[in-house]
Motif scaffolding. Structure first.
Motif, mmCIF file in Angstrom:
data_model
loop_
_atom_site.group_PDB
_atom_site.id
_atom_site.type_symbol
_atom_site.label_atom_id
_atom_site.label_comp_id
_atom_site.label_asym_id
_atom_site.label_seq_id
_atom_site.Cartn_x
_atom_site.Cartn_y
_atom_site.Cartn_z
ATOM 1 N N THR A 172 0.832 -1.206 0.000
ATOM 2 C CA THR A 172 0.000 0.000 0.000
ATOM 3 C C THR A 172 0.868 1.258 0.000
ATOM 4 O OG1 THR A 172 -0.139 -0.116 2.416
ATOM 5 C CG2 THR A 172 -1.938 -1.129 1.154
ATOM 6 N N GLY A 173 2.190 1.082 0.282
ATOM 7 C CA GLY A 173 3.120 2.194 0.111
ATOM 8 C C GLY A 173 3.408 3.039 1.334
ATOM 9 N N PHE A 174 3.734 2.388 2.476
ATOM 10 C CA PHE A 174 4.149 3.173 3.640
ATOM 11 C C PHE A 174 5.116 2.343 4.484
ATOM 12 C CE2 PHE A 174 0.775 0.604 5.368
ATOM 13 C CZ PHE A 174 1.108 0.392 6.699
ATOM 14 N N SER A 175 5.863 3.032 5.346
ATOM 15 C CA SER A 175 6.799 2.369 6.247
ATOM 16 C C SER A 175 6.518 2.792 7.683
ATOM 17 C CB SER A 175 8.249 2.739 5.881
ATOM 18 O OG SER A 175 8.554 2.372 4.558
ATOM 19 N N TYR A 176 6.949 1.937 8.616
ATOM 20 C CA TYR A 176 6.770 2.212 10.038
ATOM 21 C C TYR A 176 7.783 1.368 10.803
ATOM 22 C CZ TYR A 176 4.521 -2.355 10.106
ATOM 23 O OH TYR A 176 4.284 -3.701 9.983
ATOM 24 N N TYR A 177 7.975 1.675 12.084
ATOM 25 C CA TYR A 177 8.866 0.884 12.918
ATOM 26 C C TYR A 177 8.045 -0.167 13.661
ATOM 27 C CZ TYR A 177 12.527 4.339 12.145
ATOM 28 O OH TYR A 177 13.460 5.165 11.574
ATOM 29 N N THR A 185 3.581 4.730 14.048
ATOM 30 C CA THR A 185 3.712 6.015 13.348
ATOM 31 C C THR A 185 4.308 5.801 11.959
ATOM 32 O OG1 THR A 185 4.081 7.130 15.461
ATOM 33 C CG2 THR A 185 4.707 8.321 13.453
ATOM 34 N N ILE A 186 3.706 6.412 10.966
ATOM 35 C CA ILE A 186 4.192 6.274 9.593
ATOM 36 C C ILE A 186 5.460 7.098 9.418
ATOM 37 C CG2 ILE A 186 3.668 6.823 7.178
ATOM 38 C CD1 ILE A 186 0.798 6.039 7.736
ATOM 39 N N THR A 187 6.541 6.439 8.964
ATOM 40 C CA THR A 187 7.846 7.092 8.817
ATOM 41 C C THR A 187 8.154 7.475 7.374
ATOM 42 O OG1 THR A 187 8.909 4.916 8.624
ATOM 43 C CG2 THR A 187 8.789 5.903 10.821
ATOM 44 N N ALA A 188 7.446 6.873 6.419
ATOM 45 C CA ALA A 188 7.677 7.203 5.005
ATOM 46 C C ALA A 188 6.446 6.809 4.205
ATOM 47 C CB ALA A 188 8.906 6.483 4.465
ATOM 48 N N VAL A 189 6.159 7.585 3.172
ATOM 49 C CA VAL A 189 5.038 7.308 2.274
ATOM 50 C C VAL A 189 5.577 7.328 0.846
ATOM 51 C CG1 VAL A 189 2.766 8.041 1.461
ATOM 52 C CG2 VAL A 189 3.401 8.382 3.860
ATOM 53 N N THR A 190 5.303 6.273 0.081
ATOM 54 C CA THR A 190 5.830 6.153 -1.276
ATOM 55 C C THR A 190 4.913 6.836 -2.279
ATOM 56 O OG1 THR A 190 6.788 4.005 -0.688
ATOM 57 C CG2 THR A 190 6.650 4.535 -3.036
ATOM 58 N N GLU A 191 5.502 7.815 -2.991
ATOM 59 C CA GLU A 191 4.736 8.539 -3.997
ATOM 60 C C GLU A 191 4.235 7.589 -5.083
ATOM 61 O OE1 GLU A 191 3.738 11.688 -4.135
ATOM 62 O OE2 GLU A 191 4.591 12.015 -2.145
ATOM 63 N N GLY A 192 2.988 7.785 -5.487
ATOM 64 C CA GLY A 192 2.437 6.976 -6.576
ATOM 65 C C GLY A 192 1.712 5.733 -6.120
ATOM 66 N N GLN A 231 0.074 10.952 5.398
ATOM 67 C CA GLN A 231 1.324 11.703 5.524
ATOM 68 C C GLN A 231 2.248 11.081 6.567
ATOM 69 O OE1 GLN A 231 0.316 15.753 6.481
ATOM 70 N NE2 GLN A 231 -1.076 15.975 4.734
ATOM 71 N N VAL A 232 3.530 11.396 6.437
ATOM 72 C CA VAL A 232 4.505 10.987 7.455
ATOM 73 C C VAL A 232 4.110 11.625 8.780
ATOM 74 C CG1 VAL A 232 6.919 11.203 8.200
ATOM 75 C CG2 VAL A 232 6.396 10.704 5.801
ATOM 76 N N GLY A 233 4.120 10.838 9.846
ATOM 77 C CA GLY A 233 3.720 11.327 11.163
ATOM 78 C C GLY A 233 2.334 10.891 11.569
ATOM 79 N N ASP A 234 1.502 10.487 10.592
ATOM 80 C CA ASP A 234 0.183 9.937 10.932
ATOM 81 C C ASP A 234 0.379 8.643 11.723
ATOM 82 O OD1 ASP A 234 -0.902 12.005 9.502
ATOM 83 O OD2 ASP A 234 -1.428 10.801 7.744
ATOM 84 N N VAL A 235 -0.548 8.371 12.631
ATOM 85 C CA VAL A 235 -0.453 7.174 13.480
ATOM 86 C C VAL A 235 -1.587 6.216 13.138
ATOM 87 C CG1 VAL A 235 -0.466 6.274 15.839
ATOM 88 C CG2 VAL A 235 0.635 8.472 15.342
ATOM 89 N N ILE A 236 -1.273 4.984 12.826
ATOM 90 C CA ILE A 236 -2.290 3.969 12.539
ATOM 91 C C ILE A 236 -2.790 3.407 13.862
ATOM 92 C CG2 ILE A 236 -2.729 1.713 11.474
ATOM 93 C CD1 ILE A 236 -0.580 2.385 9.404
ATOM 94 N N THR A 237 -4.098 3.477 14.062
ATOM 95 C CA THR A 237 -4.691 2.992 15.317
ATOM 96 C C THR A 237 -5.520 1.730 15.121
ATOM 97 O OG1 THR A 237 -6.593 4.468 15.012
ATOM 98 C CG2 THR A 237 -4.729 5.305 16.306
ATOM 99 N N ALA A 238 -5.888 1.438 13.854
ATOM 100 C CA ALA A 238 -6.666 0.218 13.605
ATOM 101 C C ALA A 238 -6.551 -0.168 12.132
ATOM 102 C CB ALA A 238 -8.131 0.424 13.981
ATOM 103 N N VAL A 239 -6.692 -1.488 11.848
ATOM 104 C CA VAL A 239 -6.699 -2.001 10.477
ATOM 105 C C VAL A 239 -7.900 -2.907 10.328
ATOM 106 C CG1 VAL A 239 -5.395 -3.205 8.685
ATOM 107 C CG2 VAL A 239 -4.172 -2.007 10.495
#
Length: 432
Positions: free
Chosen positions: A194-199, A206-213, A222-230
């Motif tokens: 889906t195009g994102f990175s996290y630790y 917390t999202i550390t990188a988002v892949t363009e496209g 955006q970078v810095g957004d926090v995923i709380t549920a999937v």
């Protein structure tokens, strides 16, 4: 900035003086008179004559020179450069680049003694990739890749720079417990992203990188957004998010709904994973350093360091000639100051020792680079002069000095034009 300039001047002067000292020693050894050996440029600050040679320290602490009798004129006196045999002149000319390689070796001994030897030892194997399937484990030492000998961890990167992975099986010889083994590794890797990175840690996801496209970027994440549920399942940390994906791998045509938090506000995005294919080993061995290596290992690997940087320089030249990299990637003195500054800034958080070690590493690269470039068979360079000496040896008589001088003059003009272009390009980079 001042520190970067001072360090760059110091490094550059060390490389040039080492180069000129090589010419100086071989000239003296072969009975060629040296008019002046100087450290620095411009007017003399300190100067003295000994053994017919003036030794000078000059005002501008940048570079140095070795002025030999008859080197640039028609002087045929007994101690002139021109009066000596072609083999003696060959030794004097090649002495400069050889001393650059010697300096690189000495600096490598210092770096490896303090930082450890860069062994090709596997320190991480990624789950689900080719290395794991081929049976590799942490602690394995890579010996060869497709028959190409591997000595340093960085040899692995250099090999694949010259032989890009194309999905074909890779034959790797490795050592484990004193025994040699051979494995065939499939580098092909495919996944849905889906195009994102996290630790994957105990902290928030917390999202550390988002892949363009890719999907997440298109959805406005955006970078810095926090995923709380999937898909409605609460995740309190990065490790819980990883657990979820391990249990529920992303699949084709299966949308995923993420609940995210940004600045205290919660929102949802639903994205569809994209199919991704790549070639990768799925293990890390490049950055490993053995800090318990003995003296013999350090000496042996210091030779390997010099050999590695020679190969790296030649590979870079090949990429330049074939158009894989452009001339805009070349750097001169201005660019070197910028690179030294980057080395210092990136190393500062780790302390003064790491600044020192990384500056030495950079000096090793530049010293080998200077040695290799000077051996290229181009007019005005040491390599160009060696070509004329080899022609003399083959023909049994020298090329006329007028013709050789004309060729070198043209070479100097072209070299100066290139230097102006590179300097202009370096200045432009500062303002970009």
């Amino acid at each position: 900035m001042v520190l970067s300039i001072l360090l760059a001047v110091l490094v550059f002067s060390l490389l040039v003086v080492s180069h000129e000292f090589g010419h100086f020693l071989l000239a003296k050894k072969n009975g060629i008179g040296v008019i002046e050996f100087s450290v620095g440029m411009g007017p003399r600050i300190l100067s003295g004559v000994r053994g017919g040679t003036r030794y000078s320290l000059k005002a501008i602490p940048f570079g140095g020179s070795c002025q030999m009798v008859g080197e640039d004129d028609d002087d045929d006196s007994a101690d002139s450069f021109n009066s000596k045999s072609p083999f003696a002149r060959f030794a004097v000319i090649i002495g400069g680049p050889l001393f650059n390689f010697l300096l690189a070796f000495i600096l490598s001994v210092v770096v490896l003694s303090l930082a450890g030897v860069n062994e090709p030892k596997v320190y991480y194997v990624e789950e689900g990739y080719g290395a794991e399937a081929a049976g590799f484990k942490e602690g394995d030492v890579i010996k060869s890749i497709d028959g190409h000998k591997i000595t340093l961890g960085r040899d692995i990167e250099l090999y694949f720079l010259n032989h890009p992975m194309d999905g074909s099986p890779i034959t790797i010889e490795y050592e484990r417990g004193g025994e040699l083994y051979t494995a065939v590794l499939d580098p092909a890797y495919e996944a849905y992203l889906t195009g994102f990175s996290y630790y994957a840690s105990g902290d928030e996801a917390t999202i550390t990188a988002v892949t363009e496209g890719l999907a997440m970027a298109e959805a406005g994440v955006q970078v810095g957004d926090v995923i709380t549920a999937v898909n409605g399942r609460t995740v309190a940390s990065g490790s819980q998010l990883q657990d979820y994906f391990n249990e529920n791998p992303l699949q084709k045509d299966t949308p995923v709904t993420f609940t995210l938090e940004r600045k205290g506000k919660e929102f949802e995005v639903t994205v569809s994973p994209a199919h991704y294919t790549a070639s990768t080993l799925g293990m890390e061995a490049v950055a490993y350093r053995n800090k318990d290596a003995g003296a013999l290992s350090i000496l042996r690997n210091s030779f390997s360091e010099v050999r590695y940087w020679m190969s790296y320089t030649l590979t870079s030249l090949k990429m330049l000639v074939t158009g894989k990299v452009g001339v805009e990637n070349l750097s001169g003195p201005v660019g070197i100051v910028g690179m030294v500054g980057e080395v210092v800034e990136q190393s500062k958080p780790d302390g003064a020792l790491y600044v020192f070690l990384n500056i030495l590493n950079f000096s090793i690269l530049l010293s080998v680079n200077l040695g290799v470039l000077n051996l290229l068979p181009l007019p005005a360079l040491d390599g160009g002069r060696l070509v004329f000496i080899l022609i003399e040896i083959i023909r049994g008589k020298p090329v006329s000095r007028e013709k050789e001088g004309m060729v070198h003059t043209i070479g100097i003009l072209l070299l100066m034009a290139l230097m102006v272009f590179v300097m202009f390009n370096d200045v432009l980079k500062i303002f970009r």
